[in-house]
Write a protein that holds these residues in place. Structure first.
Motif, PDB file in Angstrom:
ATOM      1  N   GLN A  20       0.762  -1.169  -0.215  1.00 50.64           N
ATOM      2  CA  GLN A  20       0.061   0.056  -0.159  1.00 50.64           C
ATOM      3  C   GLN A  20       1.000   1.509   0.039  1.00 50.64           C
ATOM      4  O   GLN A  20       1.943   1.302   0.612  1.00 50.64           O
ATOM      5  CB  GLN A  20      -1.110   0.124   1.255  1.00 50.64           C
ATOM      6  N   TYR A  21       0.103   2.483  -0.618  1.00 53.02           N
ATOM      7  CA  TYR A  21       1.037   3.566  -0.736  1.00 53.02           C
ATOM      8  C   TYR A  21       0.055   4.566  -0.399  1.00 53.02           C
ATOM      9  O   TYR A  21      -1.198   4.786  -0.731  1.00 53.02           O
ATOM     10  CB  TYR A  21       1.656   3.584  -2.308  1.00 53.02           C
ATOM     11  N   LEU A  22       0.749   5.662   0.356  1.00 54.07           N
ATOM     12  CA  LEU A  22      -0.291   7.044   0.169  1.00 54.07           C
ATOM     13  C   LEU A  22       0.447   7.835  -0.664  1.00 54.07           C
ATOM     14  O   LEU A  22       1.619   8.079  -0.876  1.00 54.07           O
ATOM     15  CB  LEU A  22      -0.014   7.628   1.622  1.00 54.07           C
ATOM     16  N   CYS A  23      -0.307   8.524  -1.464  1.00 55.93           N
ATOM     17  CA  CYS A  23       0.307   9.003  -2.940  1.00 55.93           C
ATOM     18  C   CYS A  23      -0.377  10.644  -2.729  1.00 55.93           C
ATOM     19  O   CYS A  23      -1.235  11.049  -2.426  1.00 55.93           O
ATOM     20  CB  CYS A  23      -0.339   8.460  -4.006  1.00 55.93           C
ATOM     21  N   LEU A  24       0.944  11.382  -3.320  1.00 48.71           N
ATOM     22  CA  LEU A  24       0.392  12.728  -3.524  1.00 48.71           C
ATOM     23  C   LEU A  24       0.777  13.393  -5.012  1.00 48.71           C
ATOM     24  O   LEU A  24       1.883  12.688  -5.428  1.00 48.71           O
ATOM     25  CB  LEU A  24       1.202  13.878  -2.570  1.00 48.71           C
ATOM     26  N   LEU A  25       0.022  13.995  -5.468  1.00 47.92           N
ATOM     27  CA  LEU A  25       0.348  14.849  -6.776  1.00 47.92           C
ATOM     28  C   LEU A  25       0.386  16.289  -6.403  1.00 47.92           C
ATOM     29  O   LEU A  25      -0.437  16.894  -6.019  1.00 47.92           O
ATOM     30  CB  LEU A  25      -0.776  14.749  -8.094  1.00 47.92           C
ATOM     31  N   CYS A  26       1.746  16.521  -6.283  1.00 52.71           N
ATOM     32  CA  CYS A  26       1.974  18.063  -5.986  1.00 52.71           C
ATOM     33  C   CYS A  26       1.840  18.954  -7.124  1.00 52.71           C
ATOM     34  O   CYS A  26       2.535  18.719  -8.206  1.00 52.71           O
ATOM     35  CB  CYS A  26       3.496  18.025  -5.322  1.00 52.71           C
ATOM     36  N   MET A  27       1.203  20.199  -7.179  1.00 56.34           N
ATOM     37  CA  MET A  27       1.245  20.960  -8.247  1.00 56.34           C
ATOM     38  C   MET A  27       1.364  22.492  -7.514  1.00 56.34           C
ATOM     39  O   MET A  27       1.227  22.693  -6.519  1.00 56.34           O
ATOM     40  CB  MET A  27      -0.098  21.085  -8.818  1.00 56.34           C
ATOM     41  N   ASP A  28       1.824  23.177  -8.572  1.00 55.19           N
ATOM     42  CA  ASP A  28       2.142  24.862  -8.364  1.00 55.19           C
ATOM     43  C   ASP A  28       1.056  25.553  -8.828  1.00 55.19           C
ATOM     44  O   ASP A  28       0.407  25.381  -9.947  1.00 55.19           O
ATOM     45  CB  ASP A  28       3.330  25.242  -8.955  1.00 55.19           C
ATOM     46  N   GLN A  84       5.365  13.611  -8.330  1.00 57.39           N
ATOM     47  CA  GLN A  84       4.581  12.626  -7.841  1.00 57.39           C
ATOM     48  C   GLN A  84       5.159  11.934  -6.559  1.00 57.39           C
ATOM     49  O   GLN A  84       6.444  11.931  -6.602  1.00 57.39           O
ATOM     50  CB  GLN A  84       4.143  11.416  -8.995  1.00 57.39           C
ATOM     51  N   VAL A  85       4.408  11.929  -5.481  1.00 56.62           N
ATOM     52  CA  VAL A  85       4.964  11.477  -4.074  1.00 56.62           C
ATOM     53  C   VAL A  85       4.475  10.245  -3.642  1.00 56.62           C
ATOM     54  O   VAL A  85       3.061  10.329  -3.839  1.00 56.62           O
ATOM     55  CB  VAL A  85       4.884  12.400  -3.177  1.00 56.62           C
ATOM     56  N   THR A  86       5.254   9.240  -3.617  1.00 55.10           N
ATOM     57  CA  THR A  86       4.592   7.994  -3.010  1.00 55.10           C
ATOM     58  C   THR A  86       5.243   7.655  -1.863  1.00 55.10           C
ATOM     59  O   THR A  86       6.559   7.701  -1.372  1.00 55.10           O
ATOM     60  CB  THR A  86       4.952   6.863  -3.874  1.00 55.10           C
ATOM     61  N   VAL A  87       4.424   7.157  -0.546  1.00 53.71           N
ATOM     62  CA  VAL A  87       5.073   6.910   0.736  1.00 53.71           C
ATOM     63  C   VAL A  87       4.540   5.431   0.985  1.00 53.71           C
ATOM     64  O   VAL A  87       3.162   5.147   1.165  1.00 53.71           O
ATOM     65  CB  VAL A  87       4.533   7.769   1.796  1.00 53.71           C
ATOM     66  N   TYR A  88       5.453   4.553   1.075  1.00 54.48           N
ATOM     67  CA  TYR A  88       4.947   2.945   1.331  1.00 54.48           C
ATOM     68  C   TYR A  88       4.653   2.971   2.804  1.00 54.48           C
ATOM     69  O   TYR A  88       5.151   3.496   3.809  1.00 54.48           O
ATOM     70  CB  TYR A  88       5.999   2.248   1.168  1.00 54.48           C
ATOM     71  N   THR A  89       3.529   2.252   2.928  1.00 50.54           N
ATOM     72  CA  THR A  89       2.762   2.212   4.541  1.00 50.54           C
ATOM     73  C   THR A  89       2.290   1.067   4.673  1.00 50.54           C
ATOM     74  O   THR A  89       1.672   0.222   3.645  1.00 50.54           O
ATOM     75  CB  THR A  89       2.032   3.529   4.537  1.00 50.54           C
ATOM     76  N   LEU A  90       2.338   0.337   5.929  1.00 51.92           N
ATOM     77  CA  LEU A  90       1.542  -0.933   6.106  1.00 51.92           C
ATOM     78  C   LEU A  90       0.039  -0.749   5.972  1.00 51.92           C
ATOM     79  O   LEU A  90      -0.871  -1.659   5.730  1.00 51.92           O
ATOM     80  CB  LEU A  90       1.883  -1.225   7.471  1.00 51.92           C
ATOM     81  N   CYS A  91      -0.582   0.400   6.383  1.00 53.72           N
ATOM     82  CA  CYS A  91      -1.950   0.751   6.350  1.00 53.72           C
ATOM     83  C   CYS A  91      -2.278   1.875   5.755  1.00 53.72           C
ATOM     84  O   CYS A  91      -1.902   3.059   6.675  1.00 53.72           O
ATOM     85  CB  CYS A  91      -2.670   0.402   7.819  1.00 53.72           C
TER      86      CYS A  91
END
Length: 208
Positions: free
Chosen positions: A88-96, A137-144
């Motif tokens: 699982q990942y928590l994802c961010l699309l970062c924009m200006d 694009q930012v992805t953070v791997y997480t257990l939940c």
């Protein structure tokens, strides 16, 4: 006469011994129960463990969600078994947003299998927006991922959230704005991991 008396004494049965009480207070008899002829009675089968209690790729996200979210709501069902579905990942699309000097972050949850397609779907929402410029694009791997998602919503109180609380804006200060947001997400993920370690320590200390 003496020999006759001895013979009479030896022929009489011995008086029964006084019963001895065990620690439970029940009388223990010296007479053994005769064995029943025939086949030995089979031992009862061990209790079966429900399949849902076993830890496997299907149940692991559910177990993590119950521990971290303190909720029994299971994640969305998947169509088939695939190990990548459960990374699982928590994802961010970062924009200006140059006109207001804001950094806009669209937050969502994904997994290894659908990560690229999910990012593509989110990018299409903003591709024709002239007031926004897609940065990273930012992805953070997480257990939940659900738990981390909720933690970000609760902990980031200095940002401006939309009504659905999946998009937030921060002031654009310099070139490291995206890195600063990413760093905060990793700090929150470390807090989630610490919760699991503390929970494991609690189970060990209480022999649960």
């Amino acid at each position: 006469m003496e020999d006759q008396a001895n013979n009479t004494t030896s022929s009489n049965p011995k008086p029964s011994e006084t019963p001895v009480l065990n620690i439970s207070g029940k009388v223990e008899t010296t007479q053994k129960t005769p064995r029943t002829m025939g086949k030995k009675k089979a031992d009862p089968p061990p209790p079966t463990v429900p399949e849902t209690s076993k830890i496997n790729p299907t149940t692991f996200p559910v177990i993590m969600g119950r521990i971290l979210l303190k909720s029994n709501d299971p994640p969305e069902p998947v169509s088939k078994m695939n190990l990548s579905d459960f990374k699982q990942y928590l994802c961010l699309l970062c924009m200006d947003k140059p006109s207001k000097r804001k950094l806009v972050s669209h937050m969502f949850i994904s997994n290894e299998k659908e990560l690229d397609s999910d990012f593509l779907k989110v990018r299409k929402i903003y591709e024709n927006r002239k007031d926004l410029k897609i940065l990273e694009q930012v992805t953070v791997y997480t257990l939940c991922a659900r738990s981390l998602f909720h933690r970000v919503q609760m902990k980031l109180t200095d940002v401006e959230w939309n009504k659905q609380r999946n998009i937030f804006e921060t002031d654009r200060i310099g070139e490291r704005d995206v890195w600063n947001v990413t760093s905060r997400l990793y700090d929150l993920e470390n807090e989630e991991t610490e919760k699991l370690f503390n929970y494991a320590k609690f189970l060990s200390a209480t022999n649960s």
